[in-house]
Write an enzyme that holds these catalytic residues in place. Structure first.
Site, PDB file in Angstrom:
ATOM      1  N   LYS A 233      42.746  37.713  39.961  1.00 49.26           N
ATOM      2  CA  LYS A 233      42.473  36.372  40.486  1.00 49.26           C
ATOM      3  C   LYS A 233      43.043  36.335  41.903  1.00 49.26           C
ATOM      4  CE  LYS A 233      42.587  31.573  38.916  1.00 49.26           C
ATOM      5  NZ  LYS A 233      41.182  31.245  39.178  1.00 49.26           N
TER       6      LYS A 233
HETATM    7  N1  PMP Z   1      35.773  32.743  36.467  1.00 52.00           N
HETATM    8  C1  PMP Z   1      36.291  32.407  37.669  1.00 52.00           C
HETATM    9  C2  PMP Z   1      35.677  32.973  38.894  1.00 52.00           C
HETATM   10  C3  PMP Z   1      37.393  31.527  37.739  1.00 52.00           C
HETATM   11  O1  PMP Z   1      37.904  31.178  38.922  1.00 52.00           O
HETATM   12  C4  PMP Z   1      37.925  30.997  36.550  1.00 52.00           C
HETATM   13  C5  PMP Z   1      39.078  30.032  36.596  1.00 52.00           C
HETATM   14  N2  PMP Z   1      40.308  30.720  36.647  1.00 52.00           N
HETATM   15  C6  PMP Z   1      37.349  31.388  35.325  1.00 52.00           C
HETATM   16  C7  PMP Z   1      36.279  32.262  35.331  1.00 52.00           C
HETATM   17  C8  PMP Z   1      37.906  30.878  34.018  1.00 52.00           C
HETATM   18  O2  PMP Z   1      39.154  31.456  33.802  1.00 52.00           O
HETATM   19  P1  PMP Z   1      40.261  30.731  32.912  1.00 52.00           P
HETATM   20  O3  PMP Z   1      39.599  30.387  31.642  1.00 52.00           O
HETATM   21  O4  PMP Z   1      41.322  31.752  32.752  1.00 52.00           O
HETATM   22  O5  PMP Z   1      40.694  29.525  33.657  1.00 52.00           O
END
Ligand code: PMP
Length: 302
Positions: A156
């Site tokens: 991320k």
């Molecule tokens: N894909 C992307 C590109 C994101 O930014 C997020 C948000 N973090 C998600 C998927 C979903 O991830 P999570 O469920 O861990 O928030």
């Protein structure tokens, strides 16, 4: 513009609790110039017994560690200490239903060289439980997700979000609520900030890991499918196959579970109330606000 803090807001910065309005950042930082940093998006909820609970705190801080390691950013932090610090920041700001934003960023460094130190900040702001009654009009984006041979796509990383911003702004400029991005091979990947599932003939399908962010909500949905006996499969999905779906939804920490009304103006035939997505939305809400203390603890406490 949204207000994230006021004169009284406290954040965590490199081991100290400081006023957000007084915290400083170095304008020569490598993260600001090159988009080279890592972050998390976490939520806390007021549970059924009135406590504050950070949902999947360990999973989020472990992903932050893996993101930092993937980018060679120094990460001398312990998950346990960061979770403690996060509960402290929530308490300082008197927040229970909140969005939590940890960011690991590089010091002043205009070169591309590795850093010997990094900074960490944890900010929180109020965010209520999302009810998800408004369905989204989604558009297949002309922007593809970053090529996993060019980026550590499972991390991320801040810079990846230039792609998300371009796709999301483009979809909104064209009158849609959100974008759906494909991967470099043209398969369905994810939204700018959420993973996706679709329903067809009583089964759910979602893209496999590899070209998407491994979402913690996506993992929670897969767990819930196991508990609820909902058949689910990870597979490569073509955009035209998705248009034949009965229903679809995005899932992510901020979005929680949110249904789609249409994709590129093709409406999904099932009413949201009749979908597996809706059942999962209810179960998800229940899970994030589930009491942390057991019934026995409550009895003991009187
Ligand atoms: N894909 C992307 C590109 C994101 O930014 C997020 C948000 N973090 C998600 C998927 C979903 O991830 P999570 O469920 O861990 O928030």
């Amino acid at each position: 513009m949204a207000t994230y803090y006021d004169q009284n807001t406290v954040l965590f910065l490199d081991g100290a609790y400081v006023k957000a309005a007084e915290a400083k950042v170095d304008l020569y930082g490598q993260t600001l110039h090159y988009g080279y940093g890592v972050f998390e998006g976490i939520r806390s909820y007021r549970t059924a017994d009135g406590e504050t609970k950070i949902f999947k705190a360990v999973e989020h801080y472990e992903r932050l560690r893996r993101s930092a390691e993937a980018l060679n950013l120094p990460y001398p932090y312990s998950t346990e200490k960061l979770i403690d610090a996060t509960y402290q920041v929530l308490a300082y700001n008197n927040l229970q239903d909140a969005y939590i934003r940890p960011l690991v960023y590089a010091p002043a460094n205009m070169s591309f060289n590795k850093n010997t130190a990094s900074h960490i900040m944890i900010a929180v702001w109020e965010m209520g439980l999302f009810l998800g009654d408004k369905l989204l009009r989604v558009m297949t984006s002309p922007f593809q997700r970053p090529n996993p041979h060019g980026f550590k796509i499972e991390a991320k990383a801040t810079g990846h979000y230039v792609n998300s911003i371009l796709a999301s702004q483009d979809a909104k400029a064209k009158g849609y609520d959100e974008a759906l991005l494909t991967d470099m091979n043209g398969y369905v990947a994810e939204g700018p900030g959420a993973n996706m599932f679709f329903e067809k003939n009583g089964r759910l399908y979602t893209p496999p890991l590899g070209n998407i962010l491994p979402g913690i909500t996506r993992a929670t949905v897969l767990e819930l499918c196991g508990e609820m006996n909902i058949p689910v499969e990870e597979k490569h999905i073509r955009p035209d196959e998705l248009k034949q779906a009965d229903a679809a939804f995005f899932c992510g920490t901020a979005a929680e579970i949110v249904g789609w009304e249409s994709l590129d103006d093709t409406r999904f035939p099932l009413r949201w109330e009749d979908t597996l997505g809706r059942q999962l939305q209810v179960a998800y809400k229940q899970k994030v606000t589930e009491a942390t203390r057991t019934e026995a603890d409550m009895l003991a406490a009187g």
